[in-house]
Design a protein around this motif. Structure first.
Motif, PDB file in Angstrom:
ATOM      1  N   TYR A   1       1.224  -1.817  -8.964  1.00 21.32           N
ATOM      2  CA  TYR A   1       1.151  -3.078  -8.238  1.00 21.32           C
ATOM      3  C   TYR A   1       0.865  -4.227  -9.197  1.00 21.32           C
ATOM      4  O   TYR A   1      -0.064  -4.152  -9.997  1.00 21.32           O
ATOM      5  CB  TYR A   1       0.038  -2.976  -7.183  1.00 21.32           C
TER       6      TYR A   1
ATOM      7  N   MET B   1       0.831  -1.204   0.000  1.00 24.03           N
ATOM      8  CA  MET B   1       0.000   0.000   0.000  1.00 24.03           C
ATOM      9  C   MET B   1       0.869   1.259   0.000  1.00 24.03           C
ATOM     10  O   MET B   1       0.635   2.190  -0.782  1.00 24.03           O
ATOM     11  CB  MET B   1      -0.926   0.008   1.218  1.00 24.03           C
ATOM     12  N   GLU B   2       1.876   1.292   0.868  1.00 22.78           N
ATOM     13  CA  GLU B   2       2.737   2.471   0.966  1.00 22.78           C
ATOM     14  C   GLU B   2       3.519   2.698  -0.321  1.00 22.78           C
ATOM     15  O   GLU B   2       3.714   3.846  -0.743  1.00 22.78           O
ATOM     16  CB  GLU B   2       3.657   2.338   2.172  1.00 22.78           C
TER      17      GLU B   2
ATOM     18  N   GLN C   1       2.466   1.828  -3.300  1.00 21.25           N
ATOM     19  CA  GLN C   1       1.479   2.362  -4.253  1.00 21.25           C
ATOM     20  C   GLN C   1       1.262   3.855  -4.011  1.00 21.25           C
ATOM     21  O   GLN C   1       1.142   4.632  -4.961  1.00 21.25           O
ATOM     22  CB  GLN C   1       0.167   1.610  -4.134  1.00 21.25           C
ATOM     23  N   GLU C   2       1.230   4.259  -2.750  1.00 21.88           N
ATOM     24  CA  GLU C   2       1.067   5.677  -2.422  1.00 21.88           C
ATOM     25  C   GLU C   2       2.249   6.503  -2.928  1.00 21.88           C
ATOM     26  O   GLU C   2       2.108   7.701  -3.163  1.00 21.88           O
ATOM     27  CB  GLU C   2       0.893   5.850  -0.911  1.00 21.88           C
ATOM     28  N   GLN C   3       3.403   5.856  -3.111  1.00 20.52           N
ATOM     29  CA  GLN C   3       4.590   6.523  -3.641  1.00 20.52           C
ATOM     30  C   GLN C   3       4.662   6.432  -5.168  1.00 20.52           C
ATOM     31  O   GLN C   3       5.659   6.808  -5.764  1.00 20.52           O
ATOM     32  CB  GLN C   3       5.852   5.901  -3.036  1.00 20.52           C
ATOM     33  N   GLY C   4       3.607   5.898  -5.781  1.00 19.60           N
ATOM     34  CA  GLY C   4       3.552   5.859  -7.244  1.00 19.60           C
ATOM     35  C   GLY C   4       3.950   4.536  -7.872  1.00 19.60           C
ATOM     36  O   GLY C   4       4.056   4.443  -9.093  1.00 19.60           O
ATOM     37  N   TYR C   5       4.154   3.489  -7.082  1.00 17.11           N
ATOM     38  CA  TYR C   5       4.498   2.183  -7.621  1.00 17.11           C
ATOM     39  C   TYR C   5       3.246   1.511  -8.201  1.00 17.11           C
ATOM     40  O   TYR C   5       2.192   1.532  -7.568  1.00 17.11           O
ATOM     41  CB  TYR C   5       5.077   1.272  -6.544  1.00 17.11           C
TER      42      TYR C   5
END
Length: 163
Positions: A160, A151-152, A154-158
């Motif tokens: 998934y 989740m973190e 993804q929040e940084q733009g990764y």
């Protein structure tokens, strides 16, 4: 590989190409591994986080081959993380409780140490099997909750990716 790639990175790429080709040949997979050198400063324009939560060698091989394809396509322009939990956690253990091909641990180590791929072990899964950080391979990064790490990231733009 471009002409501005430093010689030591070219040597590493050559070694990993050979390792990936041998792995692909041994597994019957036609896609060879082509990892890249670690990201040197700045933020990668491309970011991807893989979920690795199964122990089957074919499943793990598919993930390694996908990572290799990403490294080949984007070279130094991609940041890659692999969050490992559930039965997949044995890949990152010094003494796995399930069979893990030694080549898979070597491949993960090479991708992590030479090419900057982050392998993140789920602390909850480790706790379930009675492991501590000392039980994990040196390149494994331990996070308390694997799902939270995804989740973190993804929040940084990764992006998934799970299969």
């Amino acid at each position: 590989m471009n002409s501005t790639t430093p010689p030591n990175r070219r040597r590493w790429l050559g070694r990993l190409l050979a390792l990936g080709a041998g792995t692909a040949a041994a597994s019957g997979v036609s896609q060879a591994a082509t990892p890249r050198a670690p990201l040197l400063g700045g933020e990668a324009p491309h970011k991807i986080v893989y979920q690795l939560n199964r122990h089957e060698p074919e499943y793990q091989e598919a993930i390694f081959n996908s990572i290799s394809a990403m490294l080949k396509k984007y070279v130094d322009d991609v940041a890659i993380a692999v969050v490992v939990w559930g039965p997949g956690i044995h890949l990152l253990a010094k003494k796995p409780q399930r069979p893990v091909p030694e080549l898979h641990q070597q491949r993960a180590r090479s991708m992590a140490e030479a090419y900057g791929v982050r392998f993140i072990a789920c602390g909850n899964t480790m706790h379930t099997v009675g492991w501590t950080e000392a039980d994990m391979l040196a390149f494994a990064q331990v996070e308390e909750v694997g799902a939270a790490a995804v989740m973190e990231l993804q929040e940084q733009g990764y992006a998934y990716l799970a299969w």
